[in-house]
Write an enzyme that holds these catalytic residues in place. Sequence first.
Site, mmCIF file in Angstrom:
data_model
loop_
_atom_site.group_PDB
_atom_site.id
_atom_site.type_symbol
_atom_site.label_atom_id
_atom_site.label_comp_id
_atom_site.label_asym_id
_atom_site.label_seq_id
_atom_site.Cartn_x
_atom_site.Cartn_y
_atom_site.Cartn_z
ATOM 1 N N ALA A 158 -39.157 12.136 -7.277
ATOM 2 C CA ALA A 158 -39.477 13.358 -8.124
ATOM 3 C C ALA A 158 -38.161 14.231 -7.749
ATOM 4 C CB ALA A 158 -40.414 14.051 -7.278
ATOM 5 N N HIS B 299 -47.288 11.426 0.326
ATOM 6 C CA HIS B 299 -46.512 9.971 0.548
ATOM 7 C C HIS B 299 -47.818 9.137 1.470
ATOM 8 C CE1 HIS B 299 -42.485 9.920 -0.860
ATOM 9 N NE2 HIS B 299 -42.703 11.227 -0.704
ATOM 10 N N TYR C 90 -34.827 14.208 5.711
ATOM 11 C CA TYR C 90 -35.108 15.576 6.143
ATOM 12 C C TYR C 90 -36.224 15.443 7.381
ATOM 13 C CZ TYR C 90 -39.016 15.631 2.546
ATOM 14 O OH TYR C 90 -39.840 15.338 1.988
ATOM 15 N N GLU C 91 -37.072 14.498 7.472
ATOM 16 C CA GLU C 91 -38.018 14.503 8.351
ATOM 17 C C GLU C 91 -37.392 14.505 9.712
ATOM 18 O OE1 GLU C 91 -41.427 11.963 7.192
ATOM 19 O OE2 GLU C 91 -40.338 11.608 5.216
ATOM 20 N N SER D 52 -42.280 10.942 -4.249
ATOM 21 C CA SER D 52 -43.581 12.053 -4.235
ATOM 22 C C SER D 52 -44.220 11.958 -5.410
ATOM 23 C CB SER D 52 -42.833 13.366 -4.010
ATOM 24 O OG SER D 52 -42.260 13.541 -2.880
ATOM 25 N N ASN E 114 -39.789 19.785 -12.113
ATOM 26 C CA ASN E 114 -39.576 21.255 -12.288
ATOM 27 C C ASN E 114 -37.875 21.337 -12.708
ATOM 28 O OD1 ASN E 114 -39.296 20.352 -9.457
ATOM 29 N ND2 ASN E 114 -37.639 21.898 -9.692
ATOM 30 N N HIS F 268 -38.120 10.542 4.185
ATOM 31 C CA HIS F 268 -36.823 11.128 4.081
ATOM 32 C C HIS F 268 -36.175 11.493 5.265
ATOM 33 C CE1 HIS F 268 -40.094 11.986 1.194
ATOM 34 N NE2 HIS F 268 -39.138 11.952 0.163
ATOM 35 N N HIS G 93 -43.884 22.358 -3.290
ATOM 36 C CA HIS G 93 -44.287 20.934 -3.196
ATOM 37 C C HIS G 93 -45.396 20.636 -3.791
ATOM 38 C CE1 HIS G 93 -44.109 16.921 -1.736
ATOM 39 N NE2 HIS G 93 -44.874 16.876 -1.004
ATOM 40 N N MET H 234 -34.112 15.024 -2.944
ATOM 41 C CA MET H 234 -33.924 14.725 -1.515
ATOM 42 C C MET H 234 -34.256 13.354 -0.848
ATOM 43 S SD MET H 234 -36.369 18.150 -0.467
ATOM 44 C CE MET H 234 -36.415 19.623 -1.132
ATOM 45 N N SER H 235 -33.779 12.289 -1.902
ATOM 46 C CA SER H 235 -34.468 11.138 -1.396
ATOM 47 C C SER H 235 -33.136 10.207 -2.216
ATOM 48 C CB SER H 235 -35.659 10.572 -1.975
ATOM 49 O OG SER H 235 -35.948 10.540 -3.181
HETATM 50 N N1 HPA Z 1 -35.106 20.137 -5.723
HETATM 51 C C1 HPA Z 1 -34.941 19.286 -4.780
HETATM 52 N N2 HPA Z 1 -36.007 18.112 -4.594
HETATM 53 C C2 HPA Z 1 -36.914 18.119 -5.379
HETATM 54 C C3 HPA Z 1 -36.982 19.084 -6.558
HETATM 55 C C4 HPA Z 1 -35.885 20.171 -6.527
HETATM 56 O O1 HPA Z 1 -35.873 21.008 -7.408
HETATM 57 N N3 HPA Z 1 -38.163 18.729 -7.294
HETATM 58 C C5 HPA Z 1 -38.451 17.801 -6.826
HETATM 59 N N4 HPA Z 1 -37.947 17.443 -5.632
#
Ligand code: HPA
Length: 267
Positions: A108, A56, A80-81, A25, A227, A78, A239, A203-204
């Site tokens: 990310a 993406h 989750y999609e 991402s 973050n 991902h 996001h 998440m990947s």
């Molecule tokens: N959690 C999950 N996925 C992420 C995060 C997070 O804090 N930051 C970027 N992708």
Amino acid sequence: MSDAVSVIKARLPGAAPKLGLILGSGLGGLVDEIENPTRFAYTDLPGFPHSTVSSHAAELVIGTLSGLDVAVLAGRVHAYETGLADAMATPLATLKGLGVESLILTNAAGSLHEDMGPGSLMLISDHINFSGRNPLIGVDGDGRFANMVDAYDPAWRAIAKQVAEAEAVELHEGVYGWFLGPSFETPAEIRMARTLGMDAVGMSTVPETILARYHGMRVLGISSITNLGAGMTGDALSHHETKDVGATIVPKLTRLIRALLADMAGR
Ligand code: HPA
């Protein structure tokens, strides 16, 4: 030859990338650095998934980077999609079919350490699959019992640390935890993740690492910290933040990856 490999070879008969890259991402900017790029939209590659995530792109780009032939998947799909952990099975099999032996995965991620804040890079030393899913479910044969010891190649990690030091790029190292998403974690889940030994969450990546190990590729993983984990600051997560902070890390990540590739080209 798989359908996707045939399509690629029809346009690029001589394509023989040994190195693959998957860009996470906000990190797609690296794709602009590729020299002599040939681009294949995922929609033109049989069996490739369709990405629904705003940050993406969805293309496979073949060209050279720092003197190496590379195949770059700009845009991952991902779990989750769709709920399916094997969303990237065909792209990974295609890299393998093209002759890719080594794979760099970027993502990310949220950090679980205050001293590894937004803008940091973390080399993935190991992972925790906290999703309850696995991309090898349904695969036949003993290969599905993929060994995950040293999944993130120790020798390559040692080189990455040396290269980072030479480039004066600070590179943390830690365990990446895969949460299925797409909602972010709760503060309680982040406290749990820390207790369980995770250093960053995302998440990947994990399903791709598993697929790459299944195919016998060596893997290097780098998380771009966008973050701090949920609840570690007073802020809500979004996001937008992932995309915006991700983009600011691209120059540093690009420098590190270019130097890593130059080192590989010289070996
Ligand atoms: N959690 C999950 N996925 C992420 C995060 C997070 O804090 N930051 C970027 N992708």
